[in-house]
Write a protein that holds these residues in place. Structure first.
Motif, PDB file in Angstrom:
ATOM      1  N   GLY A 186      48.418  63.275  40.223  1.00  0.00           N
ATOM      2  CA  GLY A 186      48.452  62.096  39.433  1.00  0.00           C
ATOM      3  C   GLY A 186      49.624  62.085  38.278  1.00  0.00           C
TER       4      GLY A 186
ATOM      5  N   LYS B 171      39.689  71.896  36.502  1.00  0.00           N
ATOM      6  CA  LYS B 171      39.040  70.902  35.951  1.00  0.00           C
ATOM      7  C   LYS B 171      37.625  70.669  36.636  1.00  0.00           C
TER       8      LYS B 171
ATOM      9  N   ASN C 212      41.270  58.286  41.388  1.00  0.00           N
ATOM     10  CA  ASN C 212      42.218  57.353  40.512  1.00  0.00           C
ATOM     11  C   ASN C 212      43.217  57.243  41.774  1.00  0.00           C
TER      12      ASN C 212
ATOM     13  N   GLY D  58      49.913  53.137  39.230  1.00  0.00           N
ATOM     14  CA  GLY D  58      50.843  52.110  38.620  1.00  0.00           C
ATOM     15  C   GLY D  58      52.238  52.315  38.446  1.00  0.00           C
TER      16      GLY D  58
ATOM     17  N   ASN E  62      43.358  62.260  41.179  1.00  0.00           N
ATOM     18  CA  ASN E  62      44.200  61.463  41.951  1.00  0.00           C
ATOM     19  C   ASN E  62      43.955  61.492  43.667  1.00  0.00           C
TER      20      ASN E  62
ATOM     21  N   THR F 149      45.775  64.360  45.408  1.00  0.00           N
ATOM     22  CA  THR F 149      45.259  65.574  44.898  1.00  0.00           C
ATOM     23  C   THR F 149      44.048  65.712  45.959  1.00  0.00           C
TER      24      THR F 149
END
Ligand SMILES: Cc1cc2nc3c(=O)[nH]c(=O)nc-3n(C[C@H](O)[C@H](O)[C@H](O)COP(=O)(O)O)c2cc1C
Ligand code: FES
Lengths: 635, 190
Positions: A206, A215, A232, A236, A360, A363
């Motif tokens: 991401g 994580k 996510n 953008g 993301n 991912t």
């Protein structure tokens, strides 16, 4: 009954409904946002009509798939005849659709000139996808090695995109879908799943490149409950579209990874936060979630194991900053999407203050493959610090625009010239922009740098989400820096002063420079502003907003100098620095320029040389484009 | 899509909205606010914008101040608190489209319609979006989207042809509406 057995039953039950079948003649039409823009829906409708007219409606299947990534040649239609090597038709408008059915499908004579790569077949005849064993995933390249654009790719995240019907869970099951989930549920502990991801060295796609396994480990270690998984899908970065393509082409792989994440971390609820600008992705995600619930893959009793996990959708609403994880969480909570300081990180205190793992789309799409093929396999691909593959969205001034997935460590030259086919119209390559508004522009000197997270950062750009915009000599790099600052200035949420004011002041300076009012001291001012904004901003948006300026200052300083000292724009882009004149020698007085001028500032009698009133001229360049005699000069 | 706003404003629709909020309340009892953005989407899908009356309604149903709803709605560029035209035109201003010359396309759209980005034509047929950032079809740049229709590789000279279709459709719709109104008036009379 184990999850694997439940899955097997689901697959058996699915067989009669399977769209993909190597025993039947099939037409695969790419239906995705990019393809639809090129008219793919009309192509599909025409194919339906023609098949009916030819009496083949029952004998030939027409299947919609996602986009295989060759956007500039869309609409694309893949023909699969039993026992024959698959072939792919390009730029299939309605007329071509009709001819393909008549000559190829009904007549048995493929039309070589319309095929990808001038007639190449894609690879070996299709294998019985329904027979793919669990543990074996449908890696794209194995079947598709004959066409250069595909042969150099290694499609892991995109393994199913363009190959299955994204609206059919049965197709996904047939190509080994949800087998990774079954494996996890039957034979792995949550810790083992986390360890597999740590060993695979997968890093987040991401933008920031944070190790995914770590994580998960951090979120798992938290005691508070409930916990949440967030995907996510806000995508953008303008110029990146791999997340859209993944969700449109293979939504189940993302859902599967989310369930696996839920099991590993101890969460029972997931959210996909997807931008509202992606209506087709939203539609297909909704459908995928419904189908997964119907089959008992989501819900109270995942694959009959008693584990429960469900997923809901949340739509974005046009705020770039909501891609930032804390802002995204605020948005799901029903607030203005403003970031907050970290720590605490979402893994400790995220959605509603609970531990939250946010990943993301790309991912996640890698994860089922890693579970099935093992951490070692994945860690064997790529470079020292960046493992696996990366999807790049090739766009801008490049011949083969589209999506490519390549191992980490290939060079920009490979991607832009080999896969991308170079710069159109014989123009010269000037820059490659990666990482969107947080990234930077690289010059030709970097074409041979192997790209991974670290090398891009050293060069002053970032990997970001993988948008790769190619620019030729018609782009002005100061103008590009201004473009990005306009973007970040507009998207800055206004919460912290360094970002809100810093971006504005930088933009003002760039505006001065591009209108010929720059001064030498602006270099210093820009540098200082970049420094402060980067160091003092609250979130990644402000911290990286200076990158487009810094990288263009570093690699294209001569263009800034030309604007500031010589008051010229070498690329002839900045209007205030341009003026147009008529070359009286060449002008034949045809009057075309006079007619196209939007502000009526060109005068002249027919057959006599015309003149431009420079006071009134807005330097739009319409006359320059229109003149057939090269009699308009641009300075 | 052409919105016949008066017709859309039905009691059944408001009831649907309340049901939606109630089910969200049930799903997330501790955090009803999470329903706010989905609800705003639902309202804007219906009316093309967020009418003031709905702001009050939503605020009450969710138990938050009206100012809060306005604050959230105005933060997100996707939501509009002002009525929009029947068609929203988005000329993509993402990087790929910018590099391929989308500014000239946007200029031409504005010139043809005599509005600035962010404005609506006086006849309420078109709104030109000022926040169109990457529609995800970067491979087809420059891209223009009118409601849900996407146009690829648009050049300034294509703009007029594209707009004409929508103007014609809008005109037909207006005519039908006037005729219907006339018929209604007559039958009311009888
Ligand atoms: C301004 C800003 C915008 C971002 N936009 C996105 C985005 O659109 N998609 C995304 O996946 N991550 C985006 N990120 C990164 C997220 O904050 C977060 O790091 C990421 O979703 C974590 O997932 P990963 O570890 O799988 O990469 C953005 C970050 C910032 C600072
Ligand atoms: S930049 Fe225009 S569609 Fe992506």
């Amino acid at each position: 009954m184990t999850a694997t057995e439940t899955l097997h039953q689901l697959k058996q039950a699915a067989k009669p409904h399977l769209a993909l079948s190597p025993e039947r003649p099939q037409l695969l039409v790419g239906i995705a946002t990019c393809a639809n823009a090129a008219g793919a829906r009309r192509t599909r409708d025409r194919l339906v009509e023609e098949l009916e007219a030819a009496g083949l409606a029952d004998g030939v299947d027409l299947i919609q798939v996602g986009c295989v990534g060759r956007c500039s040649l869309e609409p694309l239609v893949e023909v699969r005849m039993p026992g024959e090597a698959p072939r792919m038709y390009t730029e299939v408008n309605e007329e071509r659709a009709a001819q393909i059915v008549r000559q190829d499908i009904a007549g048995g004579k493929p039309i070589a000139t319309w095929l990808l790569d001038g007639g190449a077949t894609l690879g070996e005849p299709a294998r019985a996808t329904a027979d793919v064993e669990p543990g074996e995933i449908n890696l794209f390249t194995r079947d598709w090695q004959h066409v250069k654009f595909f042969a150099r790719q290694l499609r892991i995240a995109l393994r199913n995109v363009g190959r299955i019907d994204p609206e059919s869970i049965d197709d996904y099951l047939a190509v080994g879908g949800y087998a990774a989930l079954a494996k996890v549920l039957d034979s792995m502990t949550p810790d083992a799943v986390v360890q597999t991801l740590i060993d695979s060295k997968l890093r987040g796609r991401g933008g920031a490149g944070f190790p995914t396994g770590l994580k998960w480990k951090l979120t798992r270690a938290e005691e508070a409950s409930p916990k949440y998984i967030i995907c996510n899908a806000d995508e953008g970065d303008p110029g990146a579209f791999m997340d859209r393509s993944t969700l449109e082409g293979d939504p189940h792989s993302v859902l599967e990874a989310m369930v696996i994440a839920g099991f590993a971390i101890g969460a029972e609820q997931g959210y996909v936060y997807v931008r509202a600008e992606y209506p087709l992705a939203i539609k297909r995600l909704k459908r995928a979630i419904e189908q997964a619930r119907e089959r008992g893959i989501l819900g109270e009793d995942v694959l009959g194991t008693g584990f429960h996990f469900d997923i809901d959708l949340r739509l974005g609403a046009g705020a770039f900053v909501c891609g930032e994880e804390t802002a995204l969480i605020a948005s799901i909570e029903g607030k203005r999407g403003m970031p907050r300081p970290r720590p605490p990180y979402p893994s400790v205190s995220g959605l509603w203050g609970k531990p939250t793992c946010i990943n993301n789309v790309e991912t996640l799409a890698n994860i089922p493959a890693i579970i099935l093929k093992g951490a070692e396999w994945f860690a064997g691909i790529g470079t020292e610090g960046s493992k696996g593959t990366k999807v790049f969205a090739l766009a801008g001034n490049v011949n083969n625009t589209g999506l490519v997935e390549v191992p980490m460590g290939v060079t920009l030259r490979d991607i832009i010239f080999d896969l991308g086919g170079g710069v159109p119209e014989g123009r010269e390559f000037k820059a490659a922009q990666t990482g969107g508004p947080s990234g930077g522009c690289l010059s030709a000197a970097y074409l041979d740098t192997p790209i991974d997270y670290d090398s891009l950062r050293e060069a002053g750009a970032i990997m970001g989400s993988g948008g790769l915009i190619v620019m030729d000599d018609t782009s002005c790099m100061v103008d590009i820096a201004k473009f990005f600052l306009t973007f970040t200035q507009d998207e800055s949420c206004g919460r912290c002063t360094p970002c809100r004011e810093g971006t504005k002041r930088m933009l003002e300076i760039l505006e001065r420079i591009t209108t010929g009012k720059g001064e030498e001291r602006d270099f210093e001012r820009l540098q200082r502003l970049c420094d402060v904004t980067a160091r003092a901003s609250l979130c990644g948006l402000g911290q990286t907003a200076a990158n487009p300026v810094l990288s263009t200052l570093r690699h294209f300083r001569d263009e800034y100098e030309a604007h500031i000292f010589d008051h010229t724009c070498p690329a002839h882009v900045c209007r205030s620095l341009l003026h147009y004149e008529v070359d009286a020698e060449r002008c034949v007085g045809c009057g075309l320029c006079r007619r196209v001028c939007p502000v009526h500032c060109i005068v002249g009698e027919p057959r006599e040389a015309h003149t431009i009133d420079l006071e009134a001229c807005t330097a739009c360049g319409a006359c320059f484009e229109a003149c057939k005699f090269e009699a308009i000069v641009r300075r | 899509m052409l919105y016949q706003r008066e017709v859309l404003d039905t009691p059944q629709w408001w009831q649907g909205l309340d049901e939606m909020i109630a089910s969200e309340r049930e799903a997330n009892p501790g955090a009803v606010q999470t329903a706010l953005i989905p609800v705003l989407h639902y309202v804007q899908d219906r009316f093309g914008y967020i009418p003031p009356k709905s702001v009050n309604h939503v605020a009450q149903a969710l138990g938050v101040p009206t100012s809060y709803v306005c604050g959230v709605a105005s933060f997100y560029s996707y939501f509009s608190l002002e009525p929009r035209g029947a068609y929203t035109i988005s000329v993509c201003q993402g990087t790929a489209c910018f590099v391929r010359g989308s500014q000239a396309v946007l200029d031409e759209v504005c010139r043809q319609l005599k509005v600035s980005p962010g404005e609506t034509t006086p006849d309420m047929v078109f709104t030109v979006s000022d926040s169109a950032r990457c529609l995800g079809a970067c491979g087809q740049a420059p891209v223009v989207m009118i409601d849900d229709d996407v146009y690829a590789h648009v050049q300034p000279q294509d703009v007029q042809g594209i707009l004409t279709q929508y103007i014609a459709e809008a005109r037909r719709e207006m005519q039908t509406r006037e005729e219907l109104a006339e018929i209604d008036a007559r039958s009311n009379h009888e």
